[in-house]
Motif scaffolding. Structure first.
Motif, mmCIF file in Angstrom:
data_model
loop_
_atom_site.group_PDB
_atom_site.id
_atom_site.type_symbol
_atom_site.label_atom_id
_atom_site.label_comp_id
_atom_site.label_asym_id
_atom_site.label_seq_id
_atom_site.Cartn_x
_atom_site.Cartn_y
_atom_site.Cartn_z
ATOM 1 N N UNK A 1 0.889 -1.290 -0.031
ATOM 2 C CA UNK A 1 -0.046 -0.013 0.148
ATOM 3 C C UNK A 1 0.909 1.301 -0.027
ATOM 4 N N UNK A 2 0.259 2.440 -0.176
ATOM 5 C CA UNK A 2 0.904 3.622 0.050
ATOM 6 C C UNK A 2 0.666 4.450 1.184
ATOM 7 N N UNK A 3 1.491 5.103 1.878
ATOM 8 C CA UNK A 3 1.195 5.763 3.099
ATOM 9 C C UNK A 3 2.312 7.163 2.965
ATOM 10 N N UNK A 4 1.758 8.213 3.836
ATOM 11 C CA UNK A 4 2.598 9.609 4.042
ATOM 12 C C UNK A 4 2.754 9.493 5.127
ATOM 13 N N UNK A 5 3.276 8.282 5.862
ATOM 14 C CA UNK A 5 3.603 8.158 7.355
ATOM 15 C C UNK A 5 5.071 8.737 7.544
ATOM 16 N N UNK A 6 6.074 8.548 6.489
ATOM 17 C CA UNK A 6 7.515 9.211 6.547
ATOM 18 C C UNK A 6 7.488 10.593 6.027
ATOM 19 N N UNK A 7 6.344 11.175 5.708
ATOM 20 C CA UNK A 7 6.353 12.740 5.117
ATOM 21 C C UNK A 7 6.084 12.996 3.919
ATOM 22 N N UNK A 8 6.004 11.825 2.986
ATOM 23 C CA UNK A 8 5.790 11.700 1.589
ATOM 24 C C UNK A 8 5.165 10.384 1.251
ATOM 25 N N UNK A 9 4.441 10.286 0.022
ATOM 26 C CA UNK A 9 4.135 8.997 -0.461
ATOM 27 C C UNK A 9 4.855 8.108 -0.653
ATOM 28 N N UNK A 10 4.755 6.839 0.101
ATOM 29 C CA UNK A 10 6.101 5.847 0.056
ATOM 30 C C UNK A 10 5.238 4.585 -0.192
ATOM 31 N N UNK A 11 6.000 3.665 -0.661
ATOM 32 C CA UNK A 11 5.504 1.988 -0.898
ATOM 33 C C UNK A 11 5.696 1.393 0.316
ATOM 34 N N UNK A 12 4.830 0.732 1.194
ATOM 35 C CA UNK A 12 4.885 -0.041 2.255
ATOM 36 C C UNK A 12 4.361 -1.564 2.129
ATOM 37 N N UNK A 13 4.738 -2.466 2.690
ATOM 38 C CA UNK A 13 4.084 -3.742 2.930
ATOM 39 C C UNK A 13 3.879 -3.815 4.391
ATOM 40 N N UNK A 14 2.863 -5.042 4.755
ATOM 41 C CA UNK A 14 2.464 -5.012 6.055
ATOM 42 C C UNK A 14 1.903 -6.584 5.926
ATOM 43 N N UNK A 15 1.906 -7.357 6.869
ATOM 44 C CA UNK A 15 1.050 -8.502 7.175
ATOM 45 C C UNK A 15 -0.307 -8.236 7.283
ATOM 46 N N UNK A 16 -1.177 -8.956 6.272
ATOM 47 C CA UNK A 16 -2.895 -8.895 6.339
ATOM 48 C C UNK A 16 -3.147 -9.750 7.449
ATOM 49 N N UNK A 17 -3.718 -8.700 8.463
ATOM 50 C CA UNK A 17 -4.373 -9.503 9.637
ATOM 51 C C UNK A 17 -5.945 -8.895 9.957
#
Length: 644
Positions: A115-131
């Motif tokens: 998915x995409x998140x602005x968590x670090x300050x700009x739009x980046x690609x992240x992965x996370x376990x699906x729970x």
């Protein structure tokens, strides 16, 4: 013109603010309501999956067909939610974060989300376990891109080894200040973020890559010669070819069974009325064979549909589209360009904390607005004319104030004195050269007492702000031959040139105590590689006791534009619009669907004592022109300010 010394400025608020929150409003070019739609098979009648009055969009289906993960704006910032198609029930939030999480896709085994998140300050690609049974923290997510550019629309390959995504990292944004644009390319990387490879090189946008079932082909859209078409290429970037026809603007490809590709198309035209130019067609789902043959419609045209996904096991389609109509404003510039919907999207207001205080933040779907200093009232513009109306924050009309001549530009960048007695606004062309005629006006909040404060001045006077007690007005003027910041008395007398600089100064605001001014200027910003103009930064100008300019301090030095600043009621903070976070989605997926003149605009706040910045918004919409006022007060305690 003789510039006479201005008297010292003094205003004190004796209203007891107590623990009630301040209020911040801002302009947000966002849709009114989107919901998810489920098609049991292509061409069937859709079933609406969500019924929340806010925005639900960008869905993904798990490989087993049970789960739908999507983005929802139910708590100010966009979050990922999950729906159980098998057992039903209410959606569950997947990730707890103050930032944006959007654009999810499943890994082929269904165990991981990208998915995409602005968590670090700009739009980046992240992965996370699906729970799906728990809400996770962003601490459990892995940032795969770690780049100051924007990264968007990630997609797993069919074997789960690779991720394709689009990015604007290769070309800096360019264009005039209120219309900077970006270019996007497609990259491929290993699922852990390693072995990055650029697949496309083009002068415009390539976006939304998705993989074929056999992993040999990547489908995407490409904008060539001013229109988007669906394209295909080999997984290594070779053999790039268009597969959808010319003259049919297309976005968001999704592979289907039997060698077909599903996508969204824009059908219809535009019409010009006295309310402006508006889109009269529809966004529809269509599909085509990879060889470009057998074009089919896969949805009705009763509403708009966007960003489809196809499940190969069940043959189902999920997309998002326009939701049921909500309460409407009178026809407005916002309704023309971003679609129908209310002034304040239900549930879109959110709390923000600054030091020991809080503020309720209201995103308002209009071009310009100002919020009353101690009532829940807003003045904004509607068409034709435009007409200035006063409503409550939810948009229920209370008063029609005045109508500006049709040949005049809409009012722009207004201000409300903190004692509630005066409103200042601009009338005339907001853009153009310094010699373009425009004036600063003021009126009573009921629309009476209108007076032109700059009737005999040459050039462009506008973007006014008013002191707390109404005794001083700060504004931008072209009368000197440049765009400078001026200060004048509340009756228009004694104008003083505060900046006198050959570059462009704009969007001034005066502190509640009248002792300083903040404004935007392009005198020291980054230079645009194409236009040669510099970007805008924020400045803080202290005034001497006689009202003449004193010490000037630069406040911001960030990538892109910083503008539209306003003081907090106590003068200790400013709130402003900023480009520092870049964009959070591909430009065509926003600009082609709704009006957005500049692809940036998050709302930030800065503490003037130390420069601390708090980012208030994380989304893909253009946000700007914030106002910061105190709490709502009962009639008996409105204010003890006395106009000087």
């Amino acid at each position: 013109m003789c510039l006479l010394p201005a008297p010292a400025l003094h205003a004190q608020t004796t209203t007891d603010r107590g623990s009630a929150p301040d209020r911040i409003s801002y302009v947000s070019f966002r849709p009114g309501n989107w919901d998810l739609y489920y098609f049991e098979k292509p061409g069937s009648s859709p079933r609406r999956l969500t019924n929340h009055p806010d925005l639900d969009y960008d869905a993904a289906m798990s490989p087993d067909g049970r789960w739908v993960v999507y983005c929802a704006e139910r708590h100010s910032n966009p979050d990922l939610y999950v729906l159980d198609l098998k057992k039903g029930g209410e959606p569950r939030k997947l990730i707890e974060s103050p930032a944006m999480e959007d654009q999810p896709q499943f890994s082929p085994d269904g165990k991981t989300l990208v998915f995409v998140s602005s968590h670090s300050g700009n739009a980046e690609v992240y992965t996370i376990p699906f729970r799906p049974g728990t809400t996770q923290s962003m601490d459990k997510a892995t940032n795969l891109t770690n780049h100051p550019g924007g990264d968007f629309r990630p997609s797993f390959s069919s074997d789960g080894r690779y991720i394709a995504f689009s990015t604007d990292r290769d070309t800096p944004p360019t264009g005039w200040a209120a219309g900077r644009q970006r270019v996007g390319e497609i990259y491929r990387m290993n699922r852990d973020g390693s072995n990055l490879s650029r697949l496309t090189t083009a002068p415009d946008w390539d976006g939304s890559p998705v993989w074929s079932a056999d992993g040999k082909t990547i489908y995407y859209y490409a904008r060539r010669e001013g229109e988007q078409r669906i394209w295909a290429m080999n997984a290594d970037g070779s053999n790039q070819r268009a597969i959808s026809p010319k003259g049919l603007p297309a976005l968001s490809p999704a592979p289907m069974n039997n060698g077909r590709v599903l996508f969204t198309v824009k059908k219809g035209g535009r019409e010009t009325q006295n309310r402006g130019d508006r889109f009269t067609g529809s966004w529809q789902l269509m599909s085509i064979r990879e060889d470009g043959s057998d074009l089919r419609a896969e949805s009705d045209t009763l509403q708009h549909y966007w960003s489809p996904v196809f499940h190969p096991g069940t043959g189902a389609i999920i997309c998002h589209g326009t939701g049921p109509a909500q309460n409407e404003l009178p026809p407005s510039p916002a309704a023309i360009v971003v679609g129908s919907g209310p002034l304040l999207v239900p549930g879109s207001e959110f709390p923000a904390r600054f030091d020991q205080r809080t503020a309720t933040v209201y995103p308002l779907r209009t071009f310009t607005n100002i919020i009353h200093p101690f009532r829940n009232e807003v003045i904004h513009s509607v068409m034709p004319g435009p007409t200035l109306i006063k409503t409550d924050v939810a948009g229920d009309p209370t008063d029609t104030l005045l109508t500006i001549e049709p040949e005049q530009s809409p009012w722009f960048s207004a201000g409300w004195s903190a004692n509630g007695e005066w409103v200042v606004y601009m009338k005339g062309r907001m853009f153009g050269g310094p010699e373009t005629e425009a004036d600063v006006w003021k009126m009573r909040p009921d629309g009476t007492g209108t007076v032109n404060l700059t009737p005999n001045s040459p050039g462009n006077d506008g973007f006014p702000g008013i002191s707390a007690d109404g005794s001083r007005v700060v504004f931008r003027s072209g009368r000197s031959g440049n765009y400078d910041v001026f200060l004048m008395n509340g009756d228009g007398s004694r104008p003083i040139n505060l900046t006198n600089h050959p570059d462009k100064d704009a969007f001034p605001a005066i502190a509640p105590d009248g002792q300083s001014v903040v404004f935007s200027s392009n005198r020291e910003g980054d230079r645009d590689p194409v236009t040669g103009e510099r970007t805008y930064e924020l400045y803080h100008l202290h005034l001497n006791p006689d009202g003449m300019p004193g010490t000037l301090k630069r406040l911001t030095d960030s990538p892109g534009q910083d503008a539209h600043s306003q003081f907090s009621p106590d003068g200790q903070w400013i709130v402003f619009a900023s480009e520092r976070g870049g964009i959070n989605d591909e430009e065509p997926l926003v600009q082609d669907i709704l009006f957005s003149p500049q692809m940036y605009g998050e709302i930030c706040a800065m503490r003037l004592s130390d420069g601390k910045v708090i980012r208030l918004t994380h989304n893909k919409w253009e946000d700007g022109f914030p106002c910061w006022v105190g709490p709502v007060q009962p009639p008996a305690g409105q204010s003890t300010l006395v106009e000087k």
